[in-house]
Design a protein around this motif. Sequence first.
Motif, PDB file in Angstrom:
ATOM      1  N   PRO A  69       0.814  -1.229   0.000  1.00  0.00           N
ATOM      2  CA  PRO A  69       0.000   0.000   0.000  1.00  0.00           C
ATOM      3  C   PRO A  69       0.841   1.268   0.000  1.00  0.00           C
ATOM      4  O   PRO A  69       0.510   2.251  -0.656  1.00  0.00           O
ATOM      5  CB  PRO A  69      -0.840  -0.127   1.284  1.00  0.00           C
ATOM      6  CG  PRO A  69      -0.910  -1.591   1.537  1.00  0.00           C
ATOM      7  CD  PRO A  69       0.432  -2.122   1.114  1.00  0.00           C
ATOM      8  N   LEU A  70       1.955   1.254   0.729  1.00  0.00           N
ATOM      9  CA  LEU A  70       2.795   2.448   0.803  1.00  0.00           C
ATOM     10  C   LEU A  70       3.507   2.718  -0.512  1.00  0.00           C
ATOM     11  O   LEU A  70       3.742   3.870  -0.878  1.00  0.00           O
ATOM     12  CB  LEU A  70       3.828   2.293   1.929  1.00  0.00           C
ATOM     13  CG  LEU A  70       3.261   2.240   3.349  1.00  0.00           C
ATOM     14  CD1 LEU A  70       4.384   2.066   4.359  1.00  0.00           C
ATOM     15  CD2 LEU A  70       2.470   3.504   3.665  1.00  0.00           C
ATOM     16  N   LYS A  71       3.864   1.652  -1.240  1.00  0.00           N
ATOM     17  CA  LYS A  71       4.559   1.823  -2.519  1.00  0.00           C
ATOM     18  C   LYS A  71       3.687   2.530  -3.548  1.00  0.00           C
ATOM     19  O   LYS A  71       4.202   3.083  -4.515  1.00  0.00           O
ATOM     20  CB  LYS A  71       5.003   0.466  -3.051  1.00  0.00           C
ATOM     21  CG  LYS A  71       6.085  -0.201  -2.209  1.00  0.00           C
ATOM     22  CD  LYS A  71       6.435  -1.574  -2.749  1.00  0.00           C
ATOM     23  CE  LYS A  71       7.484  -2.254  -1.886  1.00  0.00           C
ATOM     24  NZ  LYS A  71       7.790  -3.633  -2.385  1.00  0.00           N
ATOM     25  N   ALA A  72       2.368   2.501  -3.349  1.00  0.00           N
ATOM     26  CA  ALA A  72       1.452   3.132  -4.309  1.00  0.00           C
ATOM     27  C   ALA A  72       1.427   4.649  -4.165  1.00  0.00           C
ATOM     28  O   ALA A  72       0.896   5.344  -5.041  1.00  0.00           O
ATOM     29  CB  ALA A  72       0.040   2.576  -4.129  1.00  0.00           C
ATOM     30  N   PHE A  73       1.991   5.180  -3.075  1.00  0.00           N
ATOM     31  CA  PHE A  73       2.000   6.637  -2.880  1.00  0.00           C
ATOM     32  C   PHE A  73       3.187   7.215  -3.655  1.00  0.00           C
ATOM     33  O   PHE A  73       4.283   7.334  -3.150  1.00  0.00           O
ATOM     34  CB  PHE A  73       2.068   6.977  -1.394  1.00  0.00           C
ATOM     35  CG  PHE A  73       0.783   6.691  -0.674  1.00  0.00           C
ATOM     36  CD1 PHE A  73      -0.159   7.703  -0.485  1.00  0.00           C
ATOM     37  CD2 PHE A  73       0.494   5.418  -0.225  1.00  0.00           C
ATOM     38  CE1 PHE A  73      -1.354   7.431   0.157  1.00  0.00           C
ATOM     39  CE2 PHE A  73      -0.710   5.142   0.410  1.00  0.00           C
ATOM     40  CZ  PHE A  73      -1.634   6.156   0.606  1.00  0.00           C
ATOM     41  N   SER A  74       2.907   7.562  -4.912  1.00  0.00           N
ATOM     42  CA  SER A  74       3.977   7.873  -5.853  1.00  0.00           C
ATOM     43  C   SER A  74       4.130   9.353  -6.166  1.00  0.00           C
ATOM     44  O   SER A  74       5.099   9.737  -6.811  1.00  0.00           O
ATOM     45  CB  SER A  74       3.734   7.118  -7.164  1.00  0.00           C
ATOM     46  OG  SER A  74       2.445   7.420  -7.678  1.00  0.00           O
ATOM     47  N   ALA A  75       3.188  10.196  -5.749  1.00  0.00           N
ATOM     48  CA  ALA A  75       3.258  11.631  -6.063  1.00  0.00           C
ATOM     49  C   ALA A  75       3.376  12.433  -4.779  1.00  0.00           C
ATOM     50  O   ALA A  75       2.863  12.042  -3.731  1.00  0.00           O
ATOM     51  CB  ALA A  75       2.025  12.070  -6.844  1.00  0.00           C
ATOM     52  N   TYR A  76       4.055  13.573  -4.898  1.00  0.00           N
ATOM     53  CA  TYR A  76       4.275  14.461  -3.745  1.00  0.00           C
ATOM     54  C   TYR A  76       3.785  15.858  -4.106  1.00  0.00           C
ATOM     55  O   TYR A  76       4.222  16.446  -5.091  1.00  0.00           O
ATOM     56  CB  TYR A  76       5.760  14.469  -3.389  1.00  0.00           C
ATOM     57  CG  TYR A  76       6.203  15.501  -2.378  1.00  0.00           C
ATOM     58  CD1 TYR A  76       5.368  15.929  -1.332  1.00  0.00           C
ATOM     59  CD2 TYR A  76       7.482  16.040  -2.447  1.00  0.00           C
ATOM     60  CE1 TYR A  76       5.796  16.866  -0.411  1.00  0.00           C
ATOM     61  CE2 TYR A  76       7.923  16.978  -1.520  1.00  0.00           C
ATOM     62  CZ  TYR A  76       7.077  17.385  -0.504  1.00  0.00           C
ATOM     63  OH  TYR A  76       7.503  18.312   0.409  1.00  0.00           O
ATOM     64  N   LEU A  77       2.850  16.369  -3.309  1.00  0.00           N
ATOM     65  CA  LEU A  77       2.303  17.709  -3.504  1.00  0.00           C
ATOM     66  C   LEU A  77       2.504  18.528  -2.241  1.00  0.00           C
ATOM     67  O   LEU A  77       2.349  18.013  -1.124  1.00  0.00           O
ATOM     68  CB  LEU A  77       0.801  17.652  -3.822  1.00  0.00           C
ATOM     69  CG  LEU A  77       0.387  16.938  -5.102  1.00  0.00           C
ATOM     70  CD1 LEU A  77      -1.130  16.754  -5.128  1.00  0.00           C
ATOM     71  CD2 LEU A  77       0.855  17.709  -6.332  1.00  0.00           C
ATOM     72  N   ASP A  78       2.822  19.797  -2.416  1.00  0.00           N
ATOM     73  CA  ASP A  78       2.970  20.692  -1.276  1.00  0.00           C
ATOM     74  C   ASP A  78       1.994  21.859  -1.443  1.00  0.00           C
ATOM     75  O   ASP A  78       1.973  22.523  -2.485  1.00  0.00           O
ATOM     76  CB  ASP A  78       4.395  21.231  -1.196  1.00  0.00           C
ATOM     77  CG  ASP A  78       4.592  22.121   0.025  1.00  0.00           C
ATOM     78  OD1 ASP A  78       4.774  21.576   1.125  1.00  0.00           O
ATOM     79  OD2 ASP A  78       4.553  23.351  -0.124  1.00  0.00           O
TER      80      ASP A  78
END
Length: 263
Positions: free
Chosen positions: A55-64
């Motif tokens: 599940p954690l590997k699916a978090f592929s984008a970073y927004l601020d």
Amino acid sequence: MKRSYLNILVSSILCIANGCGGKNTSSYVDAEGSKKDVKSKILNTGADLLQNKSPLKAFSAYLDGFHFYSGNPHAQMEAHHYVSQLNNDVYQAIIFDGNGSDAKIMGIEYIITARLFKTLPKEEKLLWHSHYYEVKSGELIAPGLPAVAEHELMEKLVSTYGKTIHTWHTDQDRKLPMGSPMLMMGFTHDGQINNQLLADRDKRFNVSTAKNKQDRADIPMPSVDPDANAWEKGVIRQFTITDQADSALHKHQMPVSLDRKHH
């Protein structure tokens, strides 16, 4: 001219290779408690090597970007979103108060497209905020992504809606996740955000919100559902924890939402 997705992919890979973005924003607080002992460190290392974390590997984008408490637009904070796309219409994000190894999980955000938002009941819509201004103003950024890839991502996000709940209020110098969860909102007009908060973020990431705004002028402005951003109309939804021991409601239905006017 339509951008080449191959060029976007190549430039993104090059950025990864060069270590673009991240690790420049410390957590707001140090968590209460003693330092990790040797046994804990060994167990953590073993778990990292041996256990599956799909599940954690699916978090592929970073927004601020930035949030504020629904009902209190002056209580603002920076929010680091790590995003997983479930399908073409639904995203989910874990929100941290920094982007280093000491970051605390502040909360979560669910993001859906306008197509799905139209299907929600009116009462539910009051809990959500639009993203058009965050995108068009240049406030929302995707640190580390090449400009062409970031622009492509913002085109997808401009018409979406978010439902955000913070559970650890580190902006209030709370060293533990104490207090009620809070519903959060996003900015919708110029002059709402604390300029110093924005300037500090831009300096850390070496970005220009003003330039972002110019570069995104070609992104079409979507129509906004009138039931979103309810706080603008003085309709505030917020959470409180109540004792429902004698209630027929299931305990997992807490906290309950309140409807009150903001003055």
